[in-house]
Motif scaffolding. Structure first.
Motif, PDB file in Angstrom:
ATOM      1  N   VAL A  13      -2.693   1.757 -49.484  1.00 28.60           N
ATOM      2  CA  VAL A  13      -3.502   2.726 -48.742  1.00 28.60           C
ATOM      3  C   VAL A  13      -2.713   4.008 -48.492  1.00 28.60           C
ATOM      4  O   VAL A  13      -3.208   5.118 -48.701  1.00 28.60           O
ATOM      5  N   TRP A  14      -1.491   3.849 -48.047  1.00 29.96           N
ATOM      6  CA  TRP A  14      -0.685   5.023 -47.673  1.00 29.96           C
ATOM      7  C   TRP A  14      -0.453   5.950 -48.866  1.00 29.96           C
ATOM      8  O   TRP A  14      -0.496   7.175 -48.729  1.00 29.96           O
ATOM      9  N   PHE A  15      -0.240   5.377 -50.045  1.00 29.82           N
ATOM     10  CA  PHE A  15       0.119   6.201 -51.198  1.00 29.82           C
ATOM     11  C   PHE A  15      -1.078   6.639 -52.044  1.00 29.82           C
ATOM     12  O   PHE A  15      -0.942   7.572 -52.852  1.00 29.82           O
ATOM     13  N   THR A  16      -2.250   6.027 -51.883  1.00 32.87           N
ATOM     14  CA  THR A  16      -3.378   6.381 -52.754  1.00 32.87           C
ATOM     15  C   THR A  16      -4.638   6.830 -52.022  1.00 32.87           C
ATOM     16  O   THR A  16      -5.516   7.428 -52.648  1.00 32.87           O
ATOM     17  N   MET A  17      -4.757   6.560 -50.751  1.00 26.79           N
ATOM     18  CA  MET A  17      -5.978   6.946 -50.039  1.00 26.79           C
ATOM     19  C   MET A  17      -5.917   8.412 -49.632  1.00 26.79           C
ATOM     20  O   MET A  17      -4.852   8.953 -49.313  1.00 26.79           O
ATOM     21  N   LYS A  18      -7.080   9.081 -49.651  1.00 27.41           N
ATOM     22  CA  LYS A  18      -7.157  10.458 -49.185  1.00 27.41           C
ATOM     23  C   LYS A  18      -8.474  10.658 -48.435  1.00 27.41           C
ATOM     24  O   LYS A  18      -9.452   9.945 -48.660  1.00 27.41           O
ATOM     25  N   GLU A  19      -8.473  11.633 -47.553  1.00 22.87           N
ATOM     26  CA  GLU A  19      -9.668  11.907 -46.746  1.00 22.87           C
ATOM     27  C   GLU A  19     -10.684  12.703 -47.555  1.00 22.87           C
ATOM     28  O   GLU A  19     -10.342  13.450 -48.474  1.00 22.87           O
ATOM     29  N   SER A  20     -11.938  12.550 -47.206  1.00 17.02           N
ATOM     30  CA  SER A  20     -13.003  13.329 -47.839  1.00 17.02           C
ATOM     31  C   SER A  20     -12.838  14.815 -47.548  1.00 17.02           C
ATOM     32  O   SER A  20     -12.454  15.202 -46.438  1.00 17.02           O
ATOM     33  N   PRO A  21     -13.126  15.692 -48.531  1.00 15.33           N
ATOM     34  CA  PRO A  21     -13.099  17.134 -48.260  1.00 15.33           C
ATOM     35  C   PRO A  21     -14.093  17.544 -47.181  1.00 15.33           C
ATOM     36  O   PRO A  21     -13.937  18.608 -46.567  1.00 15.33           O
ATOM     37  N   ALA A  22     -15.107  16.708 -46.961  1.00 12.83           N
ATOM     38  CA  ALA A  22     -16.101  17.028 -45.939  1.00 12.83           C
ATOM     39  C   ALA A  22     -15.667  16.588 -44.546  1.00 12.83           C
ATOM     40  O   ALA A  22     -16.344  16.896 -43.560  1.00 12.83           O
ATOM     41  N   TRP A  23     -14.532  15.882 -44.461  1.00 11.60           N
ATOM     42  CA  TRP A  23     -14.055  15.400 -43.167  1.00 11.60           C
ATOM     43  C   TRP A  23     -13.149  16.431 -42.517  1.00 11.60           C
ATOM     44  O   TRP A  23     -12.376  17.105 -43.189  1.00 11.60           O
ATOM     45  N   SER A  24     -13.259  16.575 -41.221  1.00  5.80           N
ATOM     46  CA  SER A  24     -12.332  17.431 -40.480  1.00  5.80           C
ATOM     47  C   SER A  24     -11.899  16.699 -39.219  1.00  5.80           C
ATOM     48  O   SER A  24     -12.688  15.965 -38.606  1.00  5.80           O
ATOM     49  N   SER A  25     -10.649  16.904 -38.860  1.00  7.48           N
ATOM     50  CA  SER A  25     -10.095  16.214 -37.700  1.00  7.48           C
ATOM     51  C   SER A  25     -10.730  16.734 -36.407  1.00  7.48           C
ATOM     52  O   SER A  25     -10.969  17.934 -36.244  1.00  7.48           O
ATOM     53  N   SER A  26     -11.003  15.822 -35.521  1.00  9.93           N
ATOM     54  CA  SER A  26     -11.527  16.189 -34.212  1.00  9.93           C
ATOM     55  C   SER A  26     -10.368  16.248 -33.222  1.00  9.93           C
ATOM     56  O   SER A  26      -9.606  15.290 -33.092  1.00  9.93           O
ATOM     57  N   SER A  27     -10.242  17.371 -32.548  1.00  3.99           N
ATOM     58  CA  SER A  27      -9.148  17.536 -31.591  1.00  3.99           C
ATOM     59  C   SER A  27      -9.543  17.132 -30.178  1.00  3.99           C
ATOM     60  O   SER A  27      -8.745  17.231 -29.258  1.00  3.99           O
ATOM     61  N   GLN A  28     -10.771  16.678 -30.017  1.00  7.89           N
ATOM     62  CA  GLN A  28     -11.230  16.287 -28.688  1.00  7.89           C
ATOM     63  C   GLN A  28     -10.442  15.073 -28.208  1.00  7.89           C
ATOM     64  O   GLN A  28     -10.245  14.116 -28.956  1.00  7.89           O
ATOM     65  N   PRO A  29      -9.949  15.086 -26.967  1.00  8.85           N
ATOM     66  CA  PRO A  29      -9.188  13.948 -26.447  1.00  8.85           C
ATOM     67  C   PRO A  29      -9.983  12.651 -26.522  1.00  8.85           C
ATOM     68  O   PRO A  29     -11.216  12.650 -26.516  1.00  8.85           O
ATOM     69  N   LEU A  30      -9.254  11.542 -26.576  1.00  5.25           N
ATOM     70  CA  LEU A  30      -9.850  10.231 -26.804  1.00  5.25           C
ATOM     71  C   LEU A  30     -10.915   9.868 -25.769  1.00  5.25           C
ATOM     72  O   LEU A  30     -12.060   9.564 -26.113  1.00  5.25           O
ATOM     73  N   PHE A  31     -10.549   9.899 -24.502  1.00  7.03           N
ATOM     74  CA  PHE A  31     -11.466   9.372 -23.484  1.00  7.03           C
ATOM     75  C   PHE A  31     -12.712  10.233 -23.309  1.00  7.03           C
ATOM     76  O   PHE A  31     -13.813   9.689 -23.182  1.00  7.03           O
ATOM     77  N   PRO A  32     -12.599  11.570 -23.316  1.00  8.91           N
ATOM     78  CA  PRO A  32     -13.836  12.359 -23.289  1.00  8.91           C
ATOM     79  C   PRO A  32     -14.733  12.085 -24.492  1.00  8.91           C
ATOM     80  O   PRO A  32     -15.961  12.097 -24.384  1.00  8.91           O
ATOM     81  N   LYS A  33     -14.120  11.823 -25.666  1.00  6.03           N
ATOM     82  CA  LYS A  33     -14.918  11.532 -26.864  1.00  6.03           C
ATOM     83  C   LYS A  33     -15.689  10.227 -26.683  1.00  6.03           C
ATOM     84  O   LYS A  33     -16.883  10.150 -26.991  1.00  6.03           O
ATOM     85  N   VAL A  34     -15.004   9.197 -26.196  1.00 10.71           N
ATOM     86  CA  VAL A  34     -15.681   7.918 -25.966  1.00 10.71           C
ATOM     87  C   VAL A  34     -16.743   8.065 -24.884  1.00 10.71           C
ATOM     88  O   VAL A  34     -17.856   7.531 -25.005  1.00 10.71           O
TER      89      VAL A  34
END
Length: 405
Positions: free
Chosen positions: A190-211
């Motif tokens: 996984v570490w060496f071959t997996m990649k994120e979708s170009p349509a994905w973007s990281s969410s910077s919202q903190p964990l607990f507010p997101k939940v």
């Protein structure tokens, strides 16, 4: 001089199928580890002198932790992505498998339960795959995407079918060392071959507010209830079916045969899951969910009559598993078009947690309601019929969701 409006860039999603298949393989390994205790429950019960209650706690503990952990893991995947989270979950669960090996070797029930608690981390892997897989496919095919990833549940069948045979062939300790080695190898892949979708973007919202934000959405609670029935039932039967079969049909089913039947049960659900996602994309998730719940209720009623072991019993369990698989595919196809894109991971985590919790209670209920005088689990199965019927009514009242084409 004329100017032309810039066209929006369409992400290149052609690698999506390969990446989702890789995620499915990672999930398979995670599910194998998560369910590693259940196929050997008869060994633990005999060697440690366990009663029905102790067996139920032993089986339910990894499910509980795996369920609750999915809330956090799903939200973290929105932020860090699938590659990091798949790797982290697999490597974190390796020590748990080794502790299970130690507990079985020294015949320590308290250590086995403690190891099962940590082993629950492996069960959180499902909450990684949904937010990872969805961006790799367009909205109209996300039922297919989540359905393909959901086939990673085949890890429960691998565990039920392969683990007892490995123990018989190479021994108890080498079997667990082999599983741990497979987990490390999968994490490296996984570490060496997996990649994120170009349509994905990281969410910077903190964990607990997101939940917290996910918990404010009505769709979260609606899908959590339905998933607790379809996935929870699958997890419960995948865990408890070997015990059920060897108890109700002791003269016809031995532990290896029970493992084989459990593997077939899991395989039927795995095959049906992507079919449920595809059908939900085409006909709407509500219709497929209703069909699923109706099938679960009917099959649970027949099993509750405790028919003689044979073709009828086998077919009924397979149909129940297929109904659960259809429902799992439909529920997650329902989430995508009904949820804001930046909350898919958090909502998926909460819903997946509800599914795991749905699998936590039935083994405890089955153990508590077992009638030793009549050798029957009928009361526990009747509760499934009633809960399934209630879910059928609730699903019928919900508004359908269809992806925009």
């Amino acid at each position: 001089m004329t100017t032309t409006a810039a066209r929006p860039v369409t992400p290149d999603l052609r690698a999506g199928l390969g990446q989702v298949i890789l995620a499915t393989l990672a999930s398979t390994v995670g599910f194998w580890a998560w369910m590693v205790i259940a196929p050997l429950q008869n060994i633990y019960a005999t060697e440690m002198g366990l009663d029905q209650g102790q067996i139920s706690i032993m089986l339910a503990t990894p499910i509980l932790v795996g369920a609750l952990g999915r809330v956090v893991v799903g939200a973290l995947t929105d932020r860090f992505g699938g590659r990091k989270m798949f790797t982290g979950v697999l490597l974190t669960a390796v020590p748990a498998v080794l502790l299970v090996a130690l507990a079985g070797t020294i015949k320590s029930y308290p250590l086995l339960v403690a190891a099962g608690f940590i082993l629950g981390v492996a069960g959180t892997i499902f909450a990684v795959g949904i937010p990872f897989s969805s961006p790799w496919f367009p909205a109209t095919r996300r039922g297919l995407a989540t359905g393909i990833f959901g086939m990673g549940m085949i890890g429960t069948a691998v565990s039920a079918f392969v683990t007892p045979r490995l123990v018989g062939a190479i021994g108890y300790l080498p079997t667990h060392l082999l599983i741990a080695g497979v987990m490390v190898a999968m994490a490296a892949l996984v570490w060496f071959t997996m990649k994120e979708s170009p349509a994905w973007s990281s969410s910077s919202q903190p964990l607990f507010p997101k939940v917290k934000g996910a918990l404010k959405l009505a769709v979260t609670w609606e899908m959590a209830f339905l998933y607790a029935i379809v996935f929870g039932g699958f997890v419960a039967f995948s865990t408890y079916l070997p015990k059920y079969l060897t108890t109700i049909y002791p003269d016809q089913v031995d532990p290896v045969g029970a493992g084989t039947r459990t593997a077939l049960f899991a395989a039927a659900a795995v095959i049906a899951r992507p079919i449920g996602g595809v059908l939900a994309d085409r006909f709407g998730p509500k219709v497929i969910s209703l069909i699923s719940l109706a099938g679960i209720v009917a099959a649970a009623y027949i099993v509750g009559q405790q028919p003689p072991e044979g073709v009828l019993t086998g077919v009924t369990f397979l149909l129940m598993a297929a109904a659960m698989g259809l429902g799992m595919g439909a529920v997650f196809a329902w989430i995508g078009p009904s949820t804001p894109p930046d909350k898919v991971g958090a909502v998926s985590g909460v819903v997946a947690a509800a599914g795991g919790l749905g699998g936590f209670f039935p083994p405890l209920v089955m153990g508590a309601t077992y009638n030793e005088e009549t050798n029957s689990y009928a009361l526990g199965l009747w509760l499934l019929v009633l809960v399934g019927a209630g879910a059928l009514v609730v699903a019928g009242m919900l508004r359908d969701a269809r992806a925009t084409r």
